[in-house]
Each structure stands twice: as structure tokens, then as C-alpha cells.
Design a protein around this motif. Sequence first.
Motif, PDB file in Angstrom:
ATOM      1  N   ALA A 843       0.832  -1.207   0.000  1.00  0.00           N
ATOM      2  CA  ALA A 843       0.000   0.000   0.000  1.00  0.00           C
ATOM      3  C   ALA A 843       0.867   1.258   0.000  1.00  0.00           C
ATOM      4  CB  ALA A 843      -0.925  -0.008   1.214  1.00  0.00           C
ATOM      5  N   PHE A 844       1.967   1.248   0.735  1.00  0.00           N
ATOM      6  CA  PHE A 844       2.856   2.410   0.749  1.00  0.00           C
ATOM      7  C   PHE A 844       3.448   2.665  -0.635  1.00  0.00           C
ATOM      8  CE2 PHE A 844       7.120   4.231   1.260  1.00  0.00           C
ATOM      9  CZ  PHE A 844       6.805   5.420   1.923  1.00  0.00           C
ATOM     10  N   TRP A 845       3.805   1.576  -1.314  1.00  0.00           N
ATOM     11  CA  TRP A 845       4.350   1.744  -2.669  1.00  0.00           C
ATOM     12  C   TRP A 845       3.305   2.333  -3.614  1.00  0.00           C
ATOM     13  CZ3 TRP A 845       2.759  -0.912  -7.102  1.00  0.00           C
ATOM     14  CH2 TRP A 845       3.538  -0.674  -8.245  1.00  0.00           C
ATOM     15  N   VAL A 846       2.068   1.868  -3.514  1.00  0.00           N
ATOM     16  CA  VAL A 846       0.996   2.391  -4.364  1.00  0.00           C
ATOM     17  C   VAL A 846       0.738   3.862  -4.065  1.00  0.00           C
ATOM     18  CG1 VAL A 846      -1.449   2.178  -4.955  1.00  0.00           C
ATOM     19  CG2 VAL A 846      -0.060   0.126  -4.684  1.00  0.00           C
ATOM     20  N   CYS A 847       0.660   4.220  -2.778  1.00  0.00           N
ATOM     21  CA  CYS A 847       0.397   5.621  -2.417  1.00  0.00           C
ATOM     22  C   CYS A 847       1.539   6.527  -2.867  1.00  0.00           C
ATOM     23  CB  CYS A 847       0.192   5.732  -0.907  1.00  0.00           C
ATOM     24  SG  CYS A 847      -1.298   4.925  -0.315  1.00  0.00           S
ATOM     25  N   MET A 894      -3.333   5.787   4.947  1.00  0.00           N
ATOM     26  CA  MET A 894      -3.186   5.317   3.563  1.00  0.00           C
ATOM     27  C   MET A 894      -4.518   4.804   3.017  1.00  0.00           C
ATOM     28  SD  MET A 894       0.563   3.476   3.338  1.00  0.00           S
ATOM     29  CE  MET A 894       0.291   2.346   4.682  1.00  0.00           C
ATOM     30  N   LEU A 895      -5.301   4.144   3.866  1.00  0.00           N
ATOM     31  CA  LEU A 895      -6.616   3.684   3.425  1.00  0.00           C
ATOM     32  C   LEU A 895      -7.517   4.858   3.081  1.00  0.00           C
ATOM     33  CD1 LEU A 895      -8.674   1.421   2.996  1.00  0.00           C
ATOM     34  CD2 LEU A 895      -9.211   1.534   5.435  1.00  0.00           C
ATOM     35  N   GLY A 896      -7.494   5.919   3.898  1.00  0.00           N
ATOM     36  CA  GLY A 896      -8.287   7.103   3.567  1.00  0.00           C
ATOM     37  C   GLY A 896      -7.857   7.729   2.257  1.00  0.00           C
ATOM     38  N   PHE A 897      -6.546   7.782   2.028  1.00  0.00           N
ATOM     39  CA  PHE A 897      -6.056   8.359   0.771  1.00  0.00           C
ATOM     40  C   PHE A 897      -6.511   7.542  -0.433  1.00  0.00           C
ATOM     41  CE2 PHE A 897      -2.692   8.387  -2.490  1.00  0.00           C
ATOM     42  CZ  PHE A 897      -2.754   9.726  -2.867  1.00  0.00           C
ATOM     43  N   LEU A 898      -6.424   6.217  -0.313  1.00  0.00           N
ATOM     44  CA  LEU A 898      -6.841   5.365  -1.440  1.00  0.00           C
ATOM     45  C   LEU A 898      -8.352   5.452  -1.655  1.00  0.00           C
ATOM     46  CD1 LEU A 898      -4.643   2.220  -0.713  1.00  0.00           C
ATOM     47  CD2 LEU A 898      -4.312   3.891  -2.528  1.00  0.00           C
ATOM     48  N   ASN A 899      -9.126   5.518  -0.563  1.00  0.00           N
ATOM     49  CA  ASN A 899     -10.573   5.682  -0.713  1.00  0.00           C
ATOM     50  C   ASN A 899     -10.916   7.001  -1.390  1.00  0.00           C
ATOM     51  OD1 ASN A 899     -11.402   3.233   0.406  1.00  0.00           O
ATOM     52  ND2 ASN A 899     -11.282   4.033   2.488  1.00  0.00           N
ATOM     53  N   GLU A 900     -10.206   8.033  -1.037  1.00  0.00           N
ATOM     54  CA  GLU A 900     -10.439   9.340  -1.663  1.00  0.00           C
ATOM     55  C   GLU A 900     -10.090   9.299  -3.138  1.00  0.00           C
ATOM     56  OE1 GLU A 900      -9.326  14.035  -0.779  1.00  0.00           O
ATOM     57  OE2 GLU A 900      -8.360  12.416   0.339  1.00  0.00           O
ATOM     58  N   HIS A 901      -9.029   8.586  -3.465  1.00  0.00           N
ATOM     59  CA  HIS A 901      -8.651   8.458  -4.877  1.00  0.00           C
ATOM     60  C   HIS A 901      -9.705   7.699  -5.668  1.00  0.00           C
ATOM     61  CE1 HIS A 901      -5.753   8.363  -8.204  1.00  0.00           C
ATOM     62  NE2 HIS A 901      -6.167   7.116  -8.418  1.00  0.00           N
ATOM     63  N   LYS A 905     -15.852   8.862  -0.775  1.00  0.00           N
ATOM     64  CA  LYS A 905     -15.665   9.964   0.166  1.00  0.00           C
ATOM     65  C   LYS A 905     -16.062   9.564   1.588  1.00  0.00           C
ATOM     66  CE  LYS A 905     -14.440  12.617  -3.227  1.00  0.00           C
ATOM     67  NZ  LYS A 905     -15.274  13.727  -3.670  1.00  0.00           N
ATOM     68  N   THR A 906     -17.167   8.888   1.721  1.00  0.00           N
ATOM     69  CA  THR A 906     -17.621   8.504   3.064  1.00  0.00           C
ATOM     70  C   THR A 906     -16.623   7.565   3.727  1.00  0.00           C
ATOM     71  OG1 THR A 906     -19.911   8.709   2.331  1.00  0.00           O
ATOM     72  CG2 THR A 906     -19.509   7.474   4.351  1.00  0.00           C
ATOM     73  N   GLN A 907     -16.148   6.560   3.000  1.00  0.00           N
ATOM     74  CA  GLN A 907     -15.178   5.635   3.569  1.00  0.00           C
ATOM     75  C   GLN A 907     -13.856   6.335   3.868  1.00  0.00           C
ATOM     76  OE1 GLN A 907     -17.155   5.159   1.074  1.00  0.00           O
ATOM     77  NE2 GLN A 907     -17.908   3.042   0.942  1.00  0.00           N
ATOM     78  N   ALA A 908     -13.483   7.295   3.014  1.00  0.00           N
ATOM     79  CA  ALA A 908     -12.247   8.039   3.270  1.00  0.00           C
ATOM     80  C   ALA A 908     -12.355   8.846   4.559  1.00  0.00           C
ATOM     81  CB  ALA A 908     -11.939   8.947   2.089  1.00  0.00           C
ATOM     82  N   LEU A 909     -13.498   9.513   4.737  1.00  0.00           N
ATOM     83  CA  LEU A 909     -13.699  10.287   5.956  1.00  0.00           C
ATOM     84  C   LEU A 909     -13.673   9.388   7.189  1.00  0.00           C
ATOM     85  CD1 LEU A 909     -14.381  12.971   7.298  1.00  0.00           C
ATOM     86  CD2 LEU A 909     -16.801  12.510   6.848  1.00  0.00           C
ATOM     87  N   GLN A 910     -14.280   8.240   7.079  1.00  0.00           N
ATOM     88  CA  GLN A 910     -14.280   7.311   8.212  1.00  0.00           C
ATOM     89  C   GLN A 910     -12.871   6.842   8.538  1.00  0.00           C
ATOM     90  OE1 GLN A 910     -16.673   3.865   7.561  1.00  0.00           O
ATOM     91  NE2 GLN A 910     -16.518   3.142   9.674  1.00  0.00           N
ATOM     92  N   ALA A 911     -12.076   6.560   7.506  1.00  0.00           N
ATOM     93  CA  ALA A 911     -10.699   6.118   7.753  1.00  0.00           C
ATOM     94  C   ALA A 911      -9.873   7.234   8.384  1.00  0.00           C
ATOM     95  CB  ALA A 911     -10.068   5.658   6.442  1.00  0.00           C
TER      96      ALA A 911
END
Length: 1454
Positions: A843-847, A894-901, A905-911
Motif C-alpha cells: 500500500a505504501f508503494w501504491v500511495c 493510507m486507506l483514507g487516501f486510497l478511498n479518496e482516490h 468519500k464517506t469511507q475516506a472520511l471514516q478512515a
Amino acid sequence: MSTKEVKAALKSAREAIKNKEFKEALKHCKAVLKLEKENYNAWVFIGLAASELEQPDQAQTAYKKALELEPEQLLAWQGLANLYEKTDQWDFKAELPDVYQKLVELYARWAPIMRKAFLRTLPRSTKRTLDLTISLLFSWFIWLFKCFFLFLFFYLALSGQKQYFCVCRDALQLPQAEAKMKEACKSMLSLYPSKSYPLEVLCLHHLKTDVQTEEAGSCFSQLLEMSPNNGLAHVGMGTKLLQEGKYLEAIRSLAQGLKQTGSTTGWCSLAQAQLKLHRYSDSALSCSQGKILFSALLESYNQANCYFIKYAFNFSFQIPGAENDTVLKAFKGRAYLNKGQAEQALQVMIPCGPIGRCPGENSLSCCSFLQAAAQGPDVGESYFLLGKLYWDMGEESRRDRSKAHTHLLKAAKLDPNLGCVYRHLGHYYRQVVQDASRARGCYKKAFELDASDEESGAALVDLSMEQGDMDTALAVLQAVIDDSTPGSAKWAWMRRGLYHLKVGQQPQAIADLQSALRADPEDWVCWECLGEAYLNRRSFTAALKAFGKAHALQPSSIYSVYQTASIKQTLGKFQEAAAEYRQITAREDYVPALKGLGECLLSLAKGLLEDYRDGSAIDLIQQAIKSHFRAVELRPDLSCLWKLLGDACTTVSAVSPNRARVLMPGPLAGLEPSSQNHLLNQAQTLKVGERCYGRALKLMPEAPSLWYDLGLNYHRQASLPCLADGDNSSQPLLLEKAQQCVKKAIMMDSGNYSYWNALGVIAMSKGLENFALAQHSFIKSIFFFTFSPLSHEAFKVAQSLEPLYVNCWIGQVLESHTYQPSTSLFHDGFSLPPQTEGVKGYAFWVCSTLLDKSNRDSELYRYNIVQMNAVSAAQTALSKYTERIQTDPDALIMLGFLNEHLQLKTQALQAYQSSSGQWEEAVRVYSSTPLQELQDLAGLALAHCRAGHIPESINAYERALAIASSEKEKAYILTALALLQHRLGGLDSAKTLLFKCSMLKEPIPESLLCLCALGLDHGDATLAAAALTELLKQGTATGGAVEQRCLLTCALLALQGNYSGVQREASRAVHSNPGNPSLWALLSRLVPQYCPKKANVSMHAHTCVHRHTRVHRALLYSGVNQLAGGRHSGEDRHRNALKTMQRAVLLYDPAAWASLMAACHTENAARFLSQNATRTEGLEPTLMAVVSEKGEPRRPLWFSRPLAQALEAWVLQQALAGLTLGGRLDEAEALCAQVLSVSPEHPAIVLSLRRVQCQRLLLAGAGTVLPDAVLEQLSSSVMVNPTNLGAWHWLAELYRSQGLLIQAVMAYRQSLQLASQLCLPSAQIASLLGLALLALGPCMAGVHGNEWNELVLEATSEALKLASSSMALLLQALLQFATKMGARETRRQLERLAYPPCPGEQAGSVVQVARWYLLKHLHAKNDQELMDTLLEHAKGSGDQRLLTLYSHLTSSSS
């Protein structure tokens, strides 16, 4: 030569032949032929002489020359026949039958001539002449007889036919022909010793006369030597053996002979031999084959077969004198007994003597058998029946040697061929004496006497196998199988199949068991054995079918269900296997089923753990522990059960500690009370697993796998943040125990790489850190981790045996990857299940790759990110990772960033929110460091803000503003300060900061967005418009900014009162960006609120939302639009708001449940208006409870508490409205009282209660005038809820019903003002129309004054300014009708409403009312033509009310 010389020469030739001087005869004949070349006798003599001189060809030529000269003379034909008979040439033999046939024809012609000559010479013949004549005739007859039979023999023999038997049989029936036939056969045999037909005729003769003579035996033996397969010879020998008392040899010989010939004598002899050996079925069958009548009765009294009984009855009545024959009566009585008809048997048998046993009458049967034995002391069957009676009478009589045993021995002595006697003797020695050897000998004797005795054969085989004599058992089985026909000898096939199964010969076992099933396809035991054979051969699919068939035949059999479950477990179908195991455990506590159920549940739990579904895995682990504990309670001596319990408890180590809560039985947990389950945490559960492994090791201390599992359990306990006893100082001790346990396992099995690998991991653990031992262990693990080269072949064989077994395919794939490494390591790693250790790195490599925007066009980015779908893969892996490890903020960010990408939006905010829980600790860490960088100060400010320290956050941002170097950085800091000031209530300060931000050289869009939102929030349209104008100058928006700008523009238009512009702006944005799902969703939300008339048109928007966004949101938007457009089931049964909301609620959205409630209310309202009695009642309280239940746990993050409270209040009001509409005032009042008991000061509920009470007062009596005090109280309740539009409308209607029109007008104006403030155009239109309708009442009633007329015109005009409304036009038309009924303008306005612009449009309420008043207008004007046109339209639309009105008007005018 003269004629005399020819005669003299012929005479000399005859004399020479007589004297056997054949050469001299040839000379004389040649001399004759020189004179007469066609001399018949000369050619005959030449043929005879040449024949004797062994010159067959010359003889044949001479005979044929003579036949050419005189073809009707006998002499040449006789000579030619003699030549062919003694010459062994195939061509001569082929012509011999034709010669015989010619001789027969010639003899037939000469017979009348001879008879006449004999009769003519008889009167004058002397004695000597008569003797000579008779001798001549007799010789001639013998020759004719011989030729005839020889012709038949040779003709039939050469033609391959058997009709000569009929000829011989008929000839033997002639008087005095027996001796002649025997002489002819002997003569034929001497002439043709290689032919068997004469012997067959003789054998047939001996069979009919006497087979005991020496001549008969010689004839039979000679025929067998000549033709070993001759049926007649075997029949003769068998008959001879029968009379000699050799019954077995006789049966074999007769059976072999009868296969070749159908002799009645043979069948009779075979039936007699079988009868002597007590083979009654075979004897009856032989009698039937040979058409023998009486012997068929013998079967009936030994076989209970209905066919044979009926067969015996039928034949018994065909025998003459059967009624007086004692033996036949006995047979008949025995048949009655076998049929179970004891009374009829007694009636028949008592006069005949003691014949049989009567069921249920042991004393009578015993006396009868004793009497039979006394009358026939040499009849063994009587003693057998008596012994069998004693045997069947019970255990006591069986053990009495003087009873059953004695009589059975005497029966065996009297009749040694009675096999059933030896069978019962075998039972006696086996069950009573328990002498297996003697029992086996008796069974062997019984089976030798009667090969059809399955009971004796089965007992013989079973005893032989018990004693280890497999050769004898297999020999018996093989003999039975060889003699059996397809579909028979089930017991032999089954026992041999079980033997092959026992010794591991599965193919032979399967073949034998299949043959057994052909004999009895309904034998469920045999099906189970076949399934076991398939299972041992690893043919799982075939085994499943076999066990399934067994279960279908015998549903009570647990074994078949257990094996089915076991096979499914082996195939990896754990869910199906668990269901099968549960069927067994529901019936009884079967330990193997409990063990299998626990194993399946544990395997399913491990699969869920691999998929990071920890909650479901814990549930399955609890069930597995429960199942294993039930098994342990039944069998605590089984080590495997304790081991499985330890595995289940240790498995919880993979789950996060806050989820590892396991319900454990009290005795297993060691807690009180023991009768209850106890909730254990992760450390306590692992401790229970440790104790279970200890119990297993006590039972099997030499099992290395148990030591390995115990070591892993200790290691898992040491890895916990908090141990079971709360003392973390014991962690090194646990690690030391783990290390010692794994070492113990390695000492027992040093070749297992898993043990070495575990030792290396434990040695590296913090607390031991023995890196040398760890290195050595890992090296040994790699050394022992090798694949066998034969693995490919093993997997290949497994595939051929069971193609549906997935593991063999997987094994071959893994094996191929071992020897042929893949070129794409990333693809291999991605295809494997996600590993906890590698998720964060990936995940770090992807971000990192996503943050680097400079490489978006590179080949590496397109392949690794786009083609390999890396973002979705990383997001999925991180979601599972954070589900298990919930305390890792890096992973959550990182999960919030990937959800935002991914636009989640809702899952990103929750993360993001989940990652930001330690704000106080963040403030402390920031404060402990020198804050000199902008990022550090901004981080401190954000931490203070999240922690709720707003002043400290403002101070930190001001310090950051002081060191900001760029205009952009200052703009962001100023925007943040403005937001903080607004939170503190400093509106002016916030405006000042935002204005300052917008005056910078590089303004940012975020500051303008905040300024515009600030203006909208406080109703400052000027400020919002200015900020929005500056924002739009920033350039074309992309991404989420498009939706933000559209939303702000629509909000500004609504604030300005331009409601139609709201819909146009949203539509313009959608058309400019048709692929943006957020804009489609926004349009679907705005249209029903601001332009409900276009709700049906906007239905296309929800289709696009459905295509681009989540399904439940699309269904919700579609249902809301249908509600706004008035789409109910009365208009469209398939596409309406109720149907759509029913689909939406299946996705458990709280808003969808509320919308479903509104849809139900709409349906009831529509049915109420249409006077439809079928309404949905009683749903309001239920739906209200469901909305409350589903809303709280499923509330999204944006769904704040105030919104939730507003939704609950709306749902309550909706429920009250539905109850009131349905007339259920008591329930409505009770609901209000229930809510008030919780919230006594709730103004909305108080108002609802007052409305219900008012409704009850109004319904109590029509035209009730409410007191002023009540009206004042109701008005006060409405004033307490100033934002409730429905309350103001209700108050206005109440005033109107009481005749207080001025107060009603004021209430409507109040609601209009409130709707304008709330920017609710639909509510404004409703208030204006209500006000116009209120004012129209006095106008229609003819009240003088223009104020009401003006009020109607004012209200309708304002409504038409907001939106086009047919109701407003109708009210204007009615006002025109009331003031100027006969005016042309009145007709024009009514016609515009009465005739819809669309021909297919259905007539609604507005249209019907307009037609009503237009008809009145036209009737007053007496315009019949226009009335007819109006009536035609009414008929086309089904407006019956208008037609009724027309009939009333016509009748009243006439």
C-alpha cells in the motif's frame, strides 16, 4: 464273334470273377467289347474286376459307361454304390447319397413287378421253388432295407441333420424290427467305424430297454470315446449312474447331456437324481422341462414360493385319483402350510397322518413328527423336522443334546444327502458347542450337497475367514461365482468384494460389489460397502453417489451420512460437510460426526481469517469448540479430540484482541458455574488451548506434532500485549517453553521443515534473540523443504482417479511453479491471499506512486497501477488489514487516501477519523519539539483544533502565518483562521479574514468557497453572489470542484427565489459533464424539491445515477422523484413510488425506510381520495420502529445527530398523519402519550396531540363549534412550532371550518411567509392555493365585496409566477364563473382546462371540475353543439359524473 461267342465270353468272365481271377475276367470283357462296344454286362464286369483290383477310377469309368447304356438297370447302380462305399475318397462319398437315392427309386419301381411275378408263380410252384422264391424276395428286401437306411444315414450325416433319430425311433416301433435295426446299425458301424450315428441309435435303444446291461455300458462308453460331447451318451451314462446310486456323478452327466439333447428319459432321470439329493427346486424345474407331471409336486412342501405352490395345486388336480391318494394329499397339505393356511392344512393332513408342522402349535407338531418317525423309522426327513422343531423352540431345547442334536444326527445317518440337516448341525456346533472346526465341516457338507444353500455357503466362508483359511473361502466363492448367472449369488459376490476390500484390492472389490448389486439393487449395506471401496480408491464422486443411494434406501443409517460428510470434507466442501454432520449430531452424539463437524467449522473459520472476516470466524470457532467439547465429554481418552480443541483455541491468536471474545463451556474454561458458558478474552482462550494440548500429550507423549502445536501456542501467548495472568514479566518464560517444545518435536522428527522454521521464528523473538540458533534453524528448514520429482506423477494419477478433486489440480500448479519459476513475481504475489506483513509495504508503494504525479505517463505507471488495478487491490488489502489491526494510524491514513482516490468519500472520511483519535498525544509530541517549520506549526494547530482547543489552534495558525513564505501558504492559513473564527461565532472576523485572503495576489479557490458558503449560511445573497463570481473566474473546474460550484450556484438561486433556475443550472451542469455521477445525483435531489412538476421527466437522472453510483442511492432518488410526481399504484402498478422504495429498503438505508413510509402514506391517501376501501393499515408504528432501529447503527458519517433527530421527528409526524387518516385516533393519541412520557416538553408532539384531540371533538358531532379557549390553546400550540408548515395549514383549515375566515387568511399568510424563508417553492404554492381556495368560497357563495375576488386573483397570480399550476388556473376560471357566468371569457378559461393539450392525457380532478362547470355554462347558454362535443370527450375519458350531471340538467329543464 457271334452272339454265342459273346455269351460264352461273358460267362467265362463271370466264372473268373467268381473264382477271384479278376485280371482274367478283364481279358474276357475286353474281348466282348471288341465285338460289342455297348455291351452293358461287359462294362459292369469290368467295373467289378477293376474295383477288386483296387483301380477305383477305372471301375468308376466302367460303371458310368454302363449307366449311360442302361440307366434304369439296378446292377450298375449297385456296383457303383459298393465302389463308393469301400473307397475312401471325398468325391466318391459326395456322390454316394445320389446313388442311394437312385437305388431307392429303382427298388420302388421293381417292387410291384416282383409282387406280380411272385403271385403268378405261387399256384404252380413246388416247395423247392417256393423256398427259393421266398429266399430271393427276403434277400431283395434286406438289400432294399439296407440301402434305404444307409441312404438315410449317409444322406443325413453328410447334410449335417439329425432327422435320422426319428427314422430310427419309428423303425424300432415296427414289429420284429428291433433285431433288424440292431443288425443294420452294427453293419453300418462295421462299414463306417468313425461314424457315431449307429452308436447313437443303439444308445437310444438301450435307454428305452435297460441301461444296466454290459452291452449298454459298452455302447455308452464307446460313444463317449468317439464323441466326448455327445448328449445321448452322457444321458445314458447318467441314467446308469443314477441306478447305481451315484447321484452327484449322475446329475453332472445328465446335465451335460441334456444341454445337447432334449430326452424325456434324461429329464426324468435328472429329476430323480436331484430328488434323491433333496434339490427340490432343481427337481421341479427338471420335471417342468421334461413335461413330467407328478414330480413337480415335490417342490411345494419344501419351498414357500407362491409360484411353486400354485404349480403344485394345479398339477395335483390333473392327476387321476388325486382325491384318494394319500401322498398327494400330504403334498397338498404341505403346500397349505407353506402358504400359512394352517387350518386348511390340518383338514387335509390329519386323515393322512403326521405330515408337517403347524405354526404356533409346537406340542401338536412334536406329536405329529414323533408319530411320523415311528411309522417310518428309516425316513430321515421326519427326524430332521423333529430336530428343527426342537431347535426353533428356544435356547433351552437347543442346548439339550437329547433333543435337537440327537434327532439331527439320526436324520443325517438315515439320509446323508439331506443338506439342511448338516446346516442345522453346523448351527448347533457353532452357537451351542462353539466348535468352529466341526461347524465348518457341517457347513461344508451341507453346501456340497446343495450348492444353492446360501446360508450354508455364507457360514462356511465366514468361518473359513475367521480361522484364517482364506484359500478355502476364496475357492468356495469362486466356484459359486463361476456357476452363477448374472444377477445371482449376491452373498458370494459381496463376501469376495469385502475380502478384496480388506486386502486393499479396490478394483476387484468394486467389480464384485457391483455384481452383488445387480442381484439386489435395493441392498443398502452393499451400497455402503461399494461406497467404501470407491473411497479407498479415492474415487470421491462415485463414493458420494454410492453412499447417497444407501442413505436413500435406509435413511436411518448414520454411517452413509457420515461417510458422505467425510468425503465432502476431504474435497474441501466444508459448508456442505458441516450440514451433513449436523444431521447426525441432531439425532445422537456420534463422536466421529462431532469431530468432523468441529474440523469443518475450524476449516471454515481459517478460510474466513484468510479473508479477514474475523467476526464470522470467531463465531465458527465458538461452534467448533462446542462440538469438540461434546465429543471430549463422550470420549476423553482420545488424544485427537484434545488436539483439535487446542487448535480451535489457538486459532483466535490471528484476530485482533478486541474481537477475540470466545464463549467457552464452564468445565473447559475452568470457571464457575460450570453449567454456563463464559466469555473469555484472547489470552484466556490461548491458555485453555495450552491445557488442551497438555491433555493430548498425556495420552500420546510421543507425537511430535503435539509438541509443535504446544510450542506455537506458547509463542502466541508470548506475543500478546497483555497476558492471561496480567503479568507481562512471564513473557520470556513462555518463549523458553515454546522453544523447548519445538526442540522436543524436532528430536522426534528432525526432517520436518515446519518444525525448524518455527524454531527459527521463536529464537528470533524479542526476549530470546538467539540469532545463531535462528539462522541454523532457517538453514535446516530450507534444506528439508524439497519437492519430490514424483509429485507430478502423483498429482496426475490423482486427477485421473478424481477429476473433480480441486486440490490435485492446485498441487500440480504449485509443483510446476516450483520447477518452472514464473517471470512475473508481482503477479504471483498478487494472486496469493493477502499477507499481513506485506500489506502495508504494498500500500505504501501504491500511495507513493500516486503522489508522484510526474510519472503518470510512464510505462511503469500504466502497467503497475492501471493495468494491474493496483489502487483497488491496495484498498481492499488495507481494508482487511485495518479491520484486524485497528490501532495502526499509518495504515488508516493510507486507506483514507486510497478511498479518496477511488471517490469513496464517506469511507475516506471514516478512515481519516479513525486514524485521528490521539490528538492530545499529538499536541504533547508537537509541543515537545522546537516548532520552527511551517509544517510543524500547522500540524500543532490542526492537533489543537481536533482536540477542541480552538484558541490555541488560532494562536498556532497565527504563528505559522508569520513565517509563511508564499502567498499561497498565507491564503491557506487565513482560510483556516476564518473557519476557526466562524466556529467561535466571530462572523465579522471570519468575513474580514476571507476578504483579506481574496485580496492576495494568488487567491485560492478554497477561500472563495468558504466565503460563498458563509454568505449562503447567513442568507447574504450579495456576499454569496460576489464570492461565487470570483470563484467562477478561477477557470474551468475539474473533479469534485464541478459539483461544489454547481451546488453553490443552485443554493444561491434558491436563496434568490429563482426556483426554476435551480433546475436549469443543475441540468446545465449535467449536460456539460454527463459522466459525473455526483451531478446526476444532485439533479435527482433538487428536482423534487424545487420543481416537483418535472419529477417524472427527471426519472432519467436516476437511471444514470444507477449506472454510475451506488444502487441504493439511485433507488432512493428514483422513489423520491416518483413521490414528488404523484406516481402511485393507481396510475402504474409496476413503476410507482411504493415498488421502488420496497426495493430500496432491502439495502437497509434509513432514509429509504422513511421514504417507504411516505410511499405507503401516499398510497393510502390516493385510495382515500378515490374512495377505495382497500387500504394498508397498521404499518405506521412498525415502519417508525424500523426507521429508528436501522438509522442508528447504519448512519453514515455525514448523517449528523441533528439530521437524525429531524428524521425521527418527521417519521413520528408521518405515523400520526397515517393513523389520523385511517381514523385510528385512539392509537394516534396513545402514540403521542408514549412519546410525551419520554420527552414531556416536546412541542411538536404536544401539537400533534392537540390535533388528534381536536379531530376527535369534530368527529363527535357534525358542525361542532369549538370554544374560544380551545381555539386559543390550539393556536398557541401552533405558535410554539413556528417552522411547521403543516401545522399552519391545519390551523387555517380549522379556522375555515369554524367560519373564522379572517383568522384562516392570517394562518395561510403565516405559512406563506415561513415557506419563503425556508426556500420551499412547493410549500409556497400550496399556501397560495389554499389561500385562493379559501377566498373562492365566499365568491362562489355570492358574498358582496371585491376583497375576496382580489385575494383569489392575487394568490393565483403569485402561484403562477412560481410555477405553472393547473389548479391556479382552475381557481381563476371558477372565479370568472362565479362573477360572470355567461361571459365568453368564462367559456374560454374553462375550455382551456377541460380539453387537455395532449390527446392521450387522462382526465384528472382539475379536468373533471372544469368540465362540470363548462357544462353548466353551456347549458345556461343552450349551446347544444358544444355540449355534444364536451360529452363525447367525457365518454372517451370515462367521466361518468359529467354524464350524470347532464342527465340531471336535462331532466330539470324539461
